[in-house]
Design an enzyme around this catalytic site. Structure first.
Site, PDB file in Angstrom:
ATOM      1  N   GLY A  35       0.696  -1.092   0.197  1.00  0.00           N
ATOM      2  CA  GLY A  35      -0.044  -0.015  -0.163  1.00  0.00           C
ATOM      3  C   GLY A  35       0.742   1.222   0.179  1.00  0.00           C
ATOM      4  O   GLY A  35       2.180   1.432  -0.002  1.00  0.00           O
ATOM      5  N   HIS A  36       0.082   2.342   0.065  1.00  0.00           N
ATOM      6  CA  HIS A  36       0.928   3.710  -0.023  1.00  0.00           C
ATOM      7  C   HIS A  36       1.773   3.886   1.069  1.00  0.00           C
ATOM      8  O   HIS A  36       1.833   3.606   2.287  1.00  0.00           O
ATOM      9  CB  HIS A  36      -0.298   4.825   0.191  1.00  0.00           C
ATOM     10  CG  HIS A  36      -1.079   5.003   1.269  1.00  0.00           C
ATOM     11  ND1 HIS A  36      -0.551   5.557   2.309  1.00  0.00           N
ATOM     12  CD2 HIS A  36      -1.864   4.263   2.050  1.00  0.00           C
ATOM     13  CE1 HIS A  36      -1.273   5.485   3.424  1.00  0.00           C
ATOM     14  NE2 HIS A  36      -2.185   4.655   3.220  1.00  0.00           N
TER      15      HIS A  36
END
Ligand SMILES: CC(C)(COP(=O)(O)OP(=O)(O)OC[C@H]1O[C@@H](n2cnc3c(N)ncnc32)[C@H](O)[C@@H]1OP(=O)(O)O)[C@@H](O)C(=O)NCCC(=O)NCCS
Length: 217
Positions: free
Chosen positions: A140-141
């Site tokens: 994820g980010h």
């Protein structure tokens, strides 16, 4: 067309050859020469149509400007030993990225990184040198993965997680968001990590708990 040799003729090395073959199907970009492996028993053997050309010293006598290596070994300690050795022979490294990988242009990949089939990396992610992200893992980010990490298949690393150098994450493990994991950690298969993990430990279970303290290696 550049030349590539795969360091490590084990099962992962054979999977990594497939990454280059898939890249060639899209556009012929690699002349795949074969494997290098210091295990003499494997020399001159053939796996999936590619031969083991010799040990790491092969690089000394076959140096050429357009020859690249990739270290396809799933153990951080051995990856590092191999790296130190081939560096002395002037090895140049390439990344191995399967064409099915989905990632944005805000991803920073270190040298020699391997991204296997089906991985998804969203935005603002940094993957350190020689780290391996095995198939179907998602990142994820704003995640940072250190150097020489091995992320096994189907691992879920969520937003803002930070993973230290030399850490191995077992297949199917999940890390919730904003977790920091230390260096030289092993996270067991299927673990769900919900708390920070210090350096040099083994954790597993749901939720993951420390089961062993390792000697630093
Ligand atoms: C965590 C791990 C490193 C431990 O390995 P190990 O030290 O050899 O552990 P053992 O197999 O001797 O197991 C010791 C105990 O831990 C338990 N255990 C081991 N791994 C576990 C896991 N992931 N989750 C829950 N329990 C686990 C075993 O059931 C055993 O319990 P018992 O003593 O009650 O019988 C390993 O089991 C693991 O999960 N490795 C990840 C491997 C992976 O992802 N491979 C993918 C390759 S592509």
């Amino acid at each position: 067309v550049e030349k590539v040799v795969i360091i490590g003729a084990g099962s992962f090395g054979r999977e990594v050859i497939e990454i280059f073959k898939c890249q060639n199907k899209e556009k012929k970009s690699w002349d795949i020469l074969g494997f290098l492996d210091d295990n003499k028993k494997l020399h001159e053997k053939e796996f999936n149509g590619f031969s083991v050309l010799g040990g790491l010293e092969w690089l000394k006598s076959n140096d050429s400007e357009n020859l690249y290596c990739v270290i396809a070994i799933g153990t951080p300690k051995i990856q590092r030993i191999v790296f130190e050795k081939v560096k002395k022979y002037g090895a140049r490294f390439t990344k191995a990225i399967h064409p099915s990988v989905i990632m944005s242009d805000s991803i920073e990949l270190g040298q020699g990184v391997i991204l296997c089939a089906g991985c998804i990396l969203t935005i603002n992610i940094k993957i350190g040198n020689f780290s391996i992200i095995n198939m179907n893992s998602t990142i994820g980010h704003d995640v940072v993965v250190g150097d020489f990490c091995v992320i096994n298949p189907a691992v879920k690393i969520n937003g803002e997680d930070v993973i230290g150098d030399n850490t191995v994450i077992g297949t199917g493990a999940t890390l919730i968001d904003e977790i920091s994991v230390g260096e030289n950690v092993t996270i067991g298969a299927g673990a769900v990590v919900i708390k920070p993990v210090p350096d040099n430990v083994v954790v597993f279970g749901v939720p993951a708990k420390i089961v062993m303290h390792k000697k630093h290696d």
